[in-house]
Design an enzyme around this catalytic site. Structure first.
Site, mmCIF file in Angstrom:
data_model
loop_
_atom_site.group_PDB
_atom_site.id
_atom_site.type_symbol
_atom_site.label_atom_id
_atom_site.label_comp_id
_atom_site.label_asym_id
_atom_site.label_seq_id
_atom_site.Cartn_x
_atom_site.Cartn_y
_atom_site.Cartn_z
ATOM 1 N N LYS A 17 0.406 3.429 4.863
ATOM 2 C CA LYS A 17 -0.104 2.955 3.367
ATOM 3 C C LYS A 17 0.663 4.277 2.549
ATOM 4 O O LYS A 17 1.606 4.516 2.338
ATOM 5 C CB LYS A 17 -1.439 3.058 3.301
ATOM 6 C CG LYS A 17 -2.029 1.826 4.216
ATOM 7 C CD LYS A 17 -3.514 1.513 3.854
ATOM 8 C CE LYS A 17 -3.891 0.407 4.594
ATOM 9 N NZ LYS A 17 -3.639 0.172 6.085
ATOM 10 N N ASP A 22 -13.212 6.013 6.808
ATOM 11 C CA ASP A 22 -11.832 5.335 7.114
ATOM 12 C C ASP A 22 -11.250 5.988 5.664
ATOM 13 O O ASP A 22 -11.676 5.454 4.656
ATOM 14 C CB ASP A 22 -11.906 3.987 7.311
ATOM 15 C CG ASP A 22 -10.649 3.263 7.251
ATOM 16 O OD1 ASP A 22 -9.605 3.820 6.793
ATOM 17 O OD2 ASP A 22 -10.803 2.100 7.956
ATOM 18 N N ASN A 45 0.871 -1.288 0.096
ATOM 19 C CA ASN A 45 0.042 -0.105 0.201
ATOM 20 C C ASN A 45 0.888 1.395 -0.228
ATOM 21 O O ASN A 45 0.316 2.431 0.379
ATOM 22 C CB ASN A 45 -0.921 0.010 1.124
ATOM 23 C CG ASN A 45 -1.785 -1.123 1.199
ATOM 24 O OD1 ASN A 45 -2.582 -1.522 0.244
ATOM 25 N ND2 ASN A 45 -2.113 -1.700 2.195
ATOM 26 N N HIS A 85 -13.792 -2.318 7.133
ATOM 27 C CA HIS A 85 -12.536 -3.115 7.432
ATOM 28 C C HIS A 85 -12.944 -4.002 8.736
ATOM 29 O O HIS A 85 -13.931 -3.612 9.368
ATOM 30 C CB HIS A 85 -11.455 -2.204 7.609
ATOM 31 C CG HIS A 85 -10.204 -2.771 7.497
ATOM 32 N ND1 HIS A 85 -9.681 -3.554 8.920
ATOM 33 C CD2 HIS A 85 -9.343 -3.330 6.570
ATOM 34 C CE1 HIS A 85 -8.530 -3.835 8.730
ATOM 35 N NE2 HIS A 85 -8.459 -3.766 7.396
ATOM 36 N N SER A 127 -10.632 -1.208 0.163
ATOM 37 C CA SER A 127 -9.330 -1.938 -0.176
ATOM 38 C C SER A 127 -9.240 -3.285 -1.004
ATOM 39 O O SER A 127 -8.074 -3.459 -1.578
ATOM 40 C CB SER A 127 -8.549 -2.349 1.074
ATOM 41 O OG SER A 127 -9.354 -3.315 1.924
ATOM 42 N N HIS A 168 -7.006 4.146 2.278
ATOM 43 C CA HIS A 168 -6.563 4.047 1.010
ATOM 44 C C HIS A 168 -6.667 5.255 0.068
ATOM 45 O O HIS A 168 -6.312 5.082 -1.068
ATOM 46 C CB HIS A 168 -7.073 2.710 0.374
ATOM 47 C CG HIS A 168 -6.810 1.572 1.010
ATOM 48 N ND1 HIS A 168 -5.516 0.477 0.922
ATOM 49 C CD2 HIS A 168 -7.479 0.796 2.174
ATOM 50 C CE1 HIS A 168 -5.588 -0.177 1.596
ATOM 51 N NE2 HIS A 168 -6.665 -0.248 2.361
ATOM 52 N N GLU A 177 -15.688 3.578 4.301
ATOM 53 C CA GLU A 177 -14.584 3.693 3.846
ATOM 54 C C GLU A 177 -14.444 4.380 2.736
ATOM 55 O O GLU A 177 -15.414 4.453 1.768
ATOM 56 C CB GLU A 177 -13.779 2.365 3.476
ATOM 57 C CG GLU A 177 -13.492 1.598 4.629
ATOM 58 C CD GLU A 177 -12.981 0.245 4.194
ATOM 59 O OE1 GLU A 177 -12.231 0.097 3.402
ATOM 60 O OE2 GLU A 177 -13.075 -0.746 5.056
#
Length: 368
Positions: free
Chosen positions: A218, A187, A25, A112, A162, A190, A158
């Site tokens: 990440k 979140d 990541n 997640h 991911s 990413h 998110e």
């Protein structure tokens, strides 16, 4: 148990990094950069300690932690910030501490595992809505209110998923949050460093009450997690969150490195621009070989193959050609949805990306 996992091609093992990085990541290519090496040398030269020695409420608090939190609050434009040991720990803290017993956590079905762990430890009722389905989220909230739900609503999503690589419809979700007086918890693991103004993430600028999580291992290339939100919530976490209170504080050196990264993102747009450029180039390569059904929304490109054995075989073949691509199997993804997860990192060139998709095209044709 391990034998069964082996038979089903689901047994996991620790594997050293080899070949071109299409698995991590490290989206900006900072983790092994000379920039961070210089930042570490400079911090050590001014005697920033490597270890904290204890929890932050005992003797582990350091001026570097507080300076990082002030920098993060300014950069992400929140009232306050709190640094945690990692994103998993941060999500545990948020969902086990902030929602009260009479509250509702409405979460995207694909959030997640760390959010699930926090909800499991917490007291609030938790309900899932279909992935990225705004109307399903609205329906559940209307039903909850109609049945007498009066507590605070927390919406957990998110910004970039991911394993799917797709983006949350954050503007529409923020509208729902405002309509139901809900707190939107995003979140940004990413998205941080890749999306938004100077890498601030996709939630930046939303018109809703926000709590955001920015993991630091990440795109930011270091380690840890930053929770950003209203000061009263940050103070509540400091006083009540067990993953914060009872954990050894993150390394002060780590905090110094993160400050350096945030300062660079603030002053230099090229890191984010380069990441976005690589992402678009990879999308073009995927389309060229006919991967039109793959999610092409972010730097994460999932190639869903379904079968566990096939997924791991093609991953192994790509690794043999020098491309570190990993196979993802249940329970990380649903049964029948095993996939290759191609991550477009800052450690590869356009030529590397072209070569990967050429080899992948041949492998997929051979498997058809």
């Amino acid at each position: 148990m391990l034998g069964t996992l082996t038979e089903r091609h689901r047994r996991r093992s620790l594997t050293a990094a080899q070949g071109l990085d299409f698995a991590s990541n490290d989206y900006l290519g900072l983790a092994r950069s000379e920039f961070l090496a210089d930042a570490a040398r400079n911090a050590l030269a001014r005697e920033v300690p490597v270890g904290s020695g204890g929890s932050r409420l005992l003797r582990g608090n350091h001026p570097e932690h507080e300076a990082l939190e002030q920098s993060a609050a300014r950069f992400f434009q929140s009232e306050a910030a709190l640094v945690m040991g990692g994103g998993f720990q941060a999500n545990q803290a948020i969902f086990s501490t902030l929602p009260a017993a009479e509250d509702l956590i409405l979460y995207d079905a694909l959030v997640h595992a760390s959010a699930h762990e926090g909800m499991r430890l917490g007291r609030a009722e938790a309900r899932a809505f279909k992935h990225n389905d705004v109307e399903d989220a609205r329906r559940i909230l209307e039903e909850w209110r109609a049945k007498g739900g009066t507590g605070q609503i927390w919406m957990a999503v998110e910004s970039v998923y991911s394993m799917q690589g797709d983006l949350a419809p954050l503007t529409a979700l923020a509208d729902i949050a405002v309509a139901f007086d809900a707190i939107l918890v995003v979140d940004e693991a990413h998205a941080t460093g890749v999306f938004g103004q100077n890498g601030r993430g996709l939630a930046h600028g939303l018109e809703a009450e926000l709590v955001t999580l920015h993991t630091c291992g990440k795109g930011l290339g270091v380690a840890g997690g930053l929770i950003c939100g209203p000061r009263v919530m940050i103070d509540t976490l400091i006083n009540r969150a067990r993953p914060f209170i009872f954990a050894t504080a993150p390394s002060p050196l780590n905090a110094a490195l993160l400050q350096a990264v945030l300062e660079r993102l603030q002053c230099e747009a090229t890191l984010t621009q380069s990441a976005v450029s690589r992402m678009h180039f990879a999308h073009a390569c995927a389309r060229r070989i006919g991967l039109l059904n793959a999610s092409l929304n972010s730097q994460i490109i999932p190639i869903i193959l379904g079968d566990d054995a096939l997924t791991m075989r093609i991953a192994s073949e790509l690794q043999a050609h020098g491309f570190d691509v990993r196979g993802i199997r249940p329970p990380t993804v649903p049964r029948g949805k095993s996939r290759l997860r191609i991550s477009v990192t800052g450690n590869v060139s356009d030529a590397d990306i072209t070569a990967l998709f050429d080899i992948l095209s041949n492998q997929l044709k051979a498997a058809a």
